[in-house]
Design a protein around this motif. Structure first.
Motif, PDB file in Angstrom:
ATOM      1  N   ARG A  89       0.834  -1.202   0.000  1.00 12.81           N
ATOM      2  CA  ARG A  89       0.000   0.000   0.000  1.00 12.81           C
ATOM      3  C   ARG A  89       0.867   1.250   0.000  1.00 12.81           C
ATOM      4  O   ARG A  89       0.533   2.249  -0.619  1.00 12.81           O
ATOM      5  CB  ARG A  89      -0.944   0.001   1.200  1.00 12.81           C
ATOM      6  CG  ARG A  89      -2.187  -0.822   0.919  1.00 12.81           C
ATOM      7  CD  ARG A  89      -3.156  -0.822   2.078  1.00 12.81           C
ATOM      8  NE  ARG A  89      -3.192  -2.206   2.559  1.00 12.81           N
ATOM      9  CZ  ARG A  89      -2.950  -2.589   3.784  1.00 12.81           C
ATOM     10  NH1 ARG A  89      -2.698  -1.730   4.727  1.00 12.81           N
ATOM     11  NH2 ARG A  89      -2.992  -3.863   4.091  1.00 12.81           N
ATOM     12  N   ALA A  90       2.015   1.176   0.666  1.00 12.59           N
ATOM     13  CA  ALA A  90       2.941   2.309   0.696  1.00 12.59           C
ATOM     14  C   ALA A  90       3.729   2.428  -0.604  1.00 12.59           C
ATOM     15  O   ALA A  90       4.052   3.519  -1.053  1.00 12.59           O
ATOM     16  CB  ALA A  90       3.905   2.165   1.875  1.00 12.59           C
ATOM     17  N   ASN A  91       4.049   1.275  -1.213  1.00  8.87           N
ATOM     18  CA  ASN A  91       4.832   1.261  -2.445  1.00  8.87           C
ATOM     19  C   ASN A  91       4.365   0.096  -3.320  1.00  8.87           C
ATOM     20  O   ASN A  91       4.901  -1.011  -3.221  1.00  8.87           O
ATOM     21  CB  ASN A  91       6.325   1.133  -2.139  1.00  8.87           C
ATOM     22  CG  ASN A  91       7.178   1.118  -3.396  1.00  8.87           C
ATOM     23  OD1 ASN A  91       6.676   1.274  -4.511  1.00  8.87           O
ATOM     24  ND2 ASN A  91       8.461   0.912  -3.223  1.00  8.87           N
ATOM     25  N   PRO A  92       3.383   0.328  -4.205  1.00  9.94           N
ATOM     26  CA  PRO A  92       2.838  -0.754  -5.033  1.00  9.94           C
ATOM     27  C   PRO A  92       3.845  -1.343  -6.028  1.00  9.94           C
ATOM     28  O   PRO A  92       3.578  -2.372  -6.631  1.00  9.94           O
ATOM     29  CB  PRO A  92       1.683  -0.098  -5.792  1.00  9.94           C
ATOM     30  CG  PRO A  92       1.535   1.271  -5.268  1.00  9.94           C
ATOM     31  CD  PRO A  92       2.693   1.580  -4.393  1.00  9.94           C
ATOM     32  N   ASP A  93       4.988  -0.712  -6.169  1.00 12.58           N
ATOM     33  CA  ASP A  93       5.988  -1.177  -7.122  1.00 12.58           C
ATOM     34  C   ASP A  93       7.057  -2.078  -6.487  1.00 12.58           C
ATOM     35  O   ASP A  93       8.075  -2.365  -7.110  1.00 12.58           O
ATOM     36  CB  ASP A  93       6.659   0.046  -7.777  1.00 12.58           C
ATOM     37  CG  ASP A  93       7.312  -0.303  -9.093  1.00 12.58           C
ATOM     38  OD1 ASP A  93       6.726  -1.083  -9.864  1.00 12.58           O
ATOM     39  OD2 ASP A  93       8.444   0.189  -9.328  1.00 12.58           O
ATOM     40  N   LEU A  94       6.821  -2.552  -5.254  1.00 13.65           N
ATOM     41  CA  LEU A  94       7.809  -3.405  -4.588  1.00 13.65           C
ATOM     42  C   LEU A  94       8.123  -4.638  -5.428  1.00 13.65           C
ATOM     43  O   LEU A  94       7.241  -5.203  -6.080  1.00 13.65           O
ATOM     44  CB  LEU A  94       7.299  -3.844  -3.217  1.00 13.65           C
ATOM     45  CG  LEU A  94       7.405  -2.823  -2.105  1.00 13.65           C
ATOM     46  CD1 LEU A  94       6.782  -3.385  -0.827  1.00 13.65           C
ATOM     47  CD2 LEU A  94       8.837  -2.422  -1.855  1.00 13.65           C
ATOM     48  N   ARG A  95       9.377  -5.059  -5.353  1.00 12.21           N
ATOM     49  CA  ARG A  95       9.852  -6.204  -6.152  1.00 12.21           C
ATOM     50  C   ARG A  95      10.240  -7.381  -5.259  1.00 12.21           C
ATOM     51  O   ARG A  95      10.414  -7.239  -4.056  1.00 12.21           O
ATOM     52  CB  ARG A  95      11.066  -5.772  -6.995  1.00 12.21           C
ATOM     53  CG  ARG A  95      10.818  -4.572  -7.897  1.00 12.21           C
ATOM     54  CD  ARG A  95       9.790  -4.882  -8.936  1.00 12.21           C
ATOM     55  NE  ARG A  95       9.358  -3.702  -9.668  1.00 12.21           N
ATOM     56  CZ  ARG A  95       9.095  -3.694 -10.943  1.00 12.21           C
ATOM     57  NH1 ARG A  95       9.192  -4.793 -11.663  1.00 12.21           N
ATOM     58  NH2 ARG A  95       8.681  -2.586 -11.522  1.00 12.21           N
ATOM     59  N   ASP A  96      10.433  -8.512  -5.866  1.00  9.21           N
ATOM     60  CA  ASP A  96      10.765  -9.771  -5.200  1.00  9.21           C
ATOM     61  C   ASP A  96      12.270  -9.829  -4.890  1.00  9.21           C
ATOM     62  O   ASP A  96      12.975 -10.735  -5.309  1.00  9.21           O
ATOM     63  CB  ASP A  96      10.335 -10.929  -6.109  1.00  9.21           C
ATOM     64  CG  ASP A  96      10.418 -12.276  -5.444  1.00  9.21           C
ATOM     65  OD1 ASP A  96      10.544 -12.345  -4.211  1.00  9.21           O
ATOM     66  OD2 ASP A  96      10.363 -13.278  -6.187  1.00  9.21           O
ATOM     67  N   VAL A  97      12.758  -8.867  -4.121  1.00  7.88           N
ATOM     68  CA  VAL A  97      14.201  -8.687  -3.911  1.00  7.88           C
ATOM     69  C   VAL A  97      14.849  -9.775  -3.069  1.00  7.88           C
ATOM     70  O   VAL A  97      16.074  -9.930  -3.107  1.00  7.88           O
ATOM     71  CB  VAL A  97      14.512  -7.302  -3.295  1.00  7.88           C
ATOM     72  CG1 VAL A  97      14.123  -6.189  -4.263  1.00  7.88           C
ATOM     73  CG2 VAL A  97      13.818  -7.132  -1.956  1.00  7.88           C
ATOM     74  N   ARG A  98      14.077 -10.556  -2.329  1.00  4.55           N
ATOM     75  CA  ARG A  98      14.655 -11.621  -1.485  1.00  4.55           C
ATOM     76  C   ARG A  98      14.732 -12.964  -2.203  1.00  4.55           C
ATOM     77  O   ARG A  98      15.145 -13.955  -1.625  1.00  4.55           O
ATOM     78  CB  ARG A  98      13.846 -11.743  -0.201  1.00  4.55           C
ATOM     79  CG  ARG A  98      13.991 -10.515   0.683  1.00  4.55           C
ATOM     80  CD  ARG A  98      13.371 -10.745   2.039  1.00  4.55           C
ATOM     81  NE  ARG A  98      13.575  -9.560   2.860  1.00  4.55           N
ATOM     82  CZ  ARG A  98      12.602  -8.783   3.296  1.00  4.55           C
ATOM     83  NH1 ARG A  98      11.356  -9.062   3.000  1.00  4.55           N
ATOM     84  NH2 ARG A  98      12.859  -7.734   4.035  1.00  4.55           N
ATOM     85  N   ASN A  99      14.325 -12.992  -3.460  1.00  2.55           N
ATOM     86  CA  ASN A  99      14.354 -14.241  -4.208  1.00  2.55           C
ATOM     87  C   ASN A  99      15.801 -14.698  -4.387  1.00  2.55           C
ATOM     88  O   ASN A  99      16.651 -13.906  -4.800  1.00  2.55           O
ATOM     89  CB  ASN A  99      13.685 -14.051  -5.579  1.00  2.55           C
ATOM     90  CG  ASN A  99      13.331 -15.363  -6.212  1.00  2.55           C
ATOM     91  OD1 ASN A  99      14.175 -16.228  -6.402  1.00  2.55           O
ATOM     92  ND2 ASN A  99      12.070 -15.513  -6.535  1.00  2.55           N
ATOM     93  N   PRO A 100      16.094 -15.962  -4.087  1.00  2.00           N
ATOM     94  CA  PRO A 100      17.466 -16.450  -4.260  1.00  2.00           C
ATOM     95  C   PRO A 100      17.916 -16.484  -5.725  1.00  2.00           C
ATOM     96  O   PRO A 100      19.116 -16.445  -6.004  1.00  2.00           O
ATOM     97  CB  PRO A 100      17.440 -17.858  -3.662  1.00  2.00           C
ATOM     98  CG  PRO A 100      16.009 -18.236  -3.579  1.00  2.00           C
ATOM     99  CD  PRO A 100      15.214 -16.968  -3.531  1.00  2.00           C
ATOM    100  N   ASP A 101      16.964 -16.518  -6.646  1.00  2.00           N
ATOM    101  CA  ASP A 101      17.277 -16.490  -8.078  1.00  2.00           C
ATOM    102  C   ASP A 101      17.344 -15.026  -8.521  1.00  2.00           C
ATOM    103  O   ASP A 101      16.332 -14.350  -8.647  1.00  2.00           O
ATOM    104  CB  ASP A 101      16.199 -17.243  -8.850  1.00  2.00           C
ATOM    105  CG  ASP A 101      16.485 -17.341 -10.342  1.00  2.00           C
ATOM    106  OD1 ASP A 101      17.286 -16.530 -10.862  1.00  2.00           O
ATOM    107  OD2 ASP A 101      15.887 -18.223 -10.982  1.00  2.00           O
ATOM    108  N   ARG A 102      18.540 -14.532  -8.770  1.00  2.00           N
ATOM    109  CA  ARG A 102      18.741 -13.123  -9.124  1.00  2.00           C
ATOM    110  C   ARG A 102      17.905 -12.696 -10.337  1.00  2.00           C
ATOM    111  O   ARG A 102      17.461 -11.555 -10.414  1.00  2.00           O
ATOM    112  CB  ARG A 102      20.209 -12.844  -9.388  1.00  2.00           C
ATOM    113  CG  ARG A 102      21.055 -12.907  -8.150  1.00  2.00           C
ATOM    114  CD  ARG A 102      22.509 -12.528  -8.464  1.00  2.00           C
ATOM    115  NE  ARG A 102      23.362 -12.706  -7.313  1.00  2.00           N
ATOM    116  CZ  ARG A 102      23.511 -11.813  -6.354  1.00  2.00           C
ATOM    117  NH1 ARG A 102      22.858 -10.689  -6.396  1.00  2.00           N
ATOM    118  NH2 ARG A 102      24.313 -12.053  -5.332  1.00  2.00           N
ATOM    119  N   SER A 103      17.656 -13.611 -11.248  1.00  2.00           N
ATOM    120  CA  SER A 103      16.899 -13.260 -12.452  1.00  2.00           C
ATOM    121  C   SER A 103      15.417 -12.997 -12.157  1.00  2.00           C
ATOM    122  O   SER A 103      14.712 -12.442 -12.998  1.00  2.00           O
ATOM    123  CB  SER A 103      17.039 -14.351 -13.516  1.00  2.00           C
ATOM    124  OG  SER A 103      16.390 -15.541 -13.106  1.00  2.00           O
TER     125      SER A 103
END
Length: 142
Positions: free
Chosen positions: A59-73
Motif C-alpha cells: 500500500r505504501a509502495n505498489p511497485d515493490l519487487r521480489d528482492v529476497r528471491n534467491p534467483d537473481r533473475s
C-alpha cells in the motif's frame, strides 16, 4: 417425518462432497498473518493457485519487487500479483500441490499442502523435504 429427515440428511451428504471437492470452500482472499499480507486463492485450470493481492508495504509502495528471491533473475518481479501457490488439487479439506513461495523470506518449497481447518482457518504448509516443513495459518478475509 423421521424418514423425511433421514432422506434430507442423505441428500446433503451426497451433495456436500461434490461441492467441497471443487475447491470452492477455499476460494477467496486470505490474510497471511504477516505484514498485512493478503493472498487470493483462485482457479487456475483444473487446479487452485494463490497470488498476492495486498500487504501493508504494498500500500505504501505498489511497485515493490521480489528482492529476497534467491534467483537473481527473478528479483525484478513485482510482488503485487505474484503467484505464491501453484497447482493445488484435492479436497474437500486438504489440497496438495506446489510450488509454494514466501517472498517475505525468499524461501520456496516444491511441495505444499493446504488444509482447511474446522474453525475456518487455512493451514498453508510448504515442504522442502518430508521432514523440513513450515506451516502458517491464514484467516479468511472474503
Amino acid at each position: 417425518m423421521r424418514a423425511a429427515m433421514v432422506m434430507f440428511a442423505l441428500l446433503l451428504s451426497a451433495i456436500a462432497p461434490a461441492t467441497a471437492a471443487d475447491g470452492s470452500r477455499i476460494l477467496g482472499v486470505w490474510a497471511t498473518g504477516s505484514e498485512g499480507g493478503r493472498v487470493e486463492i483462485y482457479r487456475c485450470g483444473e487446479a487452485l493457485c494463490g497470488k498476492i493481492v495486498d500487504a501493508t508495504r504494498l500500500r505504501a509502495n505498489p511497485d515493490l519487487r521480489d528482492v529476497r528471491n534467491p534467483d537473481r533473475s527473478l528479483r525484478d518481479r513485482k510482488l503485487k500479483g505474484l503467484v505464491v501457490l501453484r497447482g493445488f488439487t484435492g479436497g474437500p479439506a486438504e489440497w496438495k500441490g506446489g510450488p509454494v513461495y514466501d517472498p517475505e523470506s525468499g524461501d520456496g518449497a516444491a511441495n505444499g499442502y493446504l488444509t482447511l481447518r474446522r474453525d475456518g482457518k487455512l493451514e498453508v504448509k510448504g515442504c522442502v523435504a518430508a521432514i523440513f516443513c513450515r506451516t502458517k495459518v491464514w484467516t479468511r478475509v472474503r
